[in-house]
Design a protein around this motif. Structure first.
Motif, PDB file in Angstrom:
ATOM      1  N   ARG A   1       0.831  -1.206   0.000  1.00 18.56           N
ATOM      2  CA  ARG A   1       0.000   0.000   0.000  1.00 18.56           C
ATOM      3  C   ARG A   1       0.865   1.255   0.000  1.00 18.56           C
ATOM      4  O   ARG A   1       0.514   2.246  -0.651  1.00 18.56           O
ATOM      5  CB  ARG A   1      -0.944   0.000   1.190  1.00 18.56           C
ATOM      6  N   ALA A   2       1.972   1.221   0.725  1.00 18.30           N
ATOM      7  CA  ALA A   2       2.863   2.381   0.764  1.00 18.30           C
ATOM      8  C   ALA A   2       3.433   2.664  -0.619  1.00 18.30           C
ATOM      9  O   ALA A   2       3.648   3.816  -0.986  1.00 18.30           O
ATOM     10  CB  ALA A   2       3.992   2.144   1.768  1.00 18.30           C
TER      11      ALA A   2
ATOM     12  N   LYS B   1       1.926   2.430  -3.288  1.00 16.92           N
ATOM     13  CA  LYS B   1       0.872   3.030  -4.111  1.00 16.92           C
ATOM     14  C   LYS B   1       0.534   4.452  -3.673  1.00 16.92           C
ATOM     15  O   LYS B   1      -0.308   5.089  -4.294  1.00 16.92           O
ATOM     16  CB  LYS B   1      -0.401   2.179  -4.040  1.00 16.92           C
ATOM     17  N   ARG B   2       1.171   4.945  -2.628  1.00 16.86           N
ATOM     18  CA  ARG B   2       0.850   6.292  -2.133  1.00 16.86           C
ATOM     19  C   ARG B   2       0.997   7.312  -3.238  1.00 16.86           C
ATOM     20  O   ARG B   2       1.927   7.268  -4.026  1.00 16.86           O
ATOM     21  CB  ARG B   2       1.756   6.677  -0.974  1.00 16.86           C
ATOM     22  N   GLY B   3       0.093   8.247  -3.241  1.00 22.09           N
ATOM     23  CA  GLY B   3       0.141   9.302  -4.231  1.00 22.09           C
ATOM     24  C   GLY B   3      -0.645   8.983  -5.490  1.00 22.09           C
ATOM     25  O   GLY B   3      -0.899   9.849  -6.304  1.00 22.09           O
ATOM     26  N   ASN B   4      -1.020   7.726  -5.648  1.00 16.11           N
ATOM     27  CA  ASN B   4      -1.854   7.362  -6.797  1.00 16.11           C
ATOM     28  C   ASN B   4      -3.293   7.714  -6.468  1.00 16.11           C
ATOM     29  O   ASN B   4      -3.824   7.310  -5.449  1.00 16.11           O
ATOM     30  CB  ASN B   4      -1.757   5.858  -7.103  1.00 16.11           C
TER      31      ASN B   4
END
Length: 107
Positions: A90-91, A93-96
């Protein structure tokens, strides 16, 4: 996560030892339905404490929820490392920006 892992390991010990008088061992003896009932109860108590803006009680209930969640994890063969791996995914994917669909609340 070290304290979480330590607590998880103690829970596994209680599961395997089936120590008399151990609340954790009792939960495992009662099975998944009892464990999940406790997770649900603690979740509800945490929500109520947070809604009441009682920080001390909320921290207490979060701790109870974490403990019972760890018992459930041990029962289901889920380790803290499994959770860490998911958090890492999940980290990454941050900012998506996630796209959400609109739901018609009138239907």
């Amino acid at each position: 996560m070290d304290l979480i892992k330590e607590e998880y390991n103690v829970i596994l010990e209680r599961k395997n030892e089936k120590a008399e008088g151990s609340y954790t061992a009792y939960l495992f003896e009662q099975g998944i339905d009892k464990i999940l009932k406790k997770v649900g109860e603690e979740c509800t108590e945490m929500v109520i404490a947070a809604k009441n803006k009682d920080k001390e009680e909320t921290v207490y209930e979060i701790t109870d929820l974490i403990y019972h969640t760890l018992v459930m994890m041990a029962n289901q063969g889920i380790s803290p490392s499994d959770i860490e791996e998911e958090l890492k995914k999940r980290a990454a994917k941050r900012g998506n920006l996630k796209k959400f669909h609109q739901v018609d609340k009138n239907s």
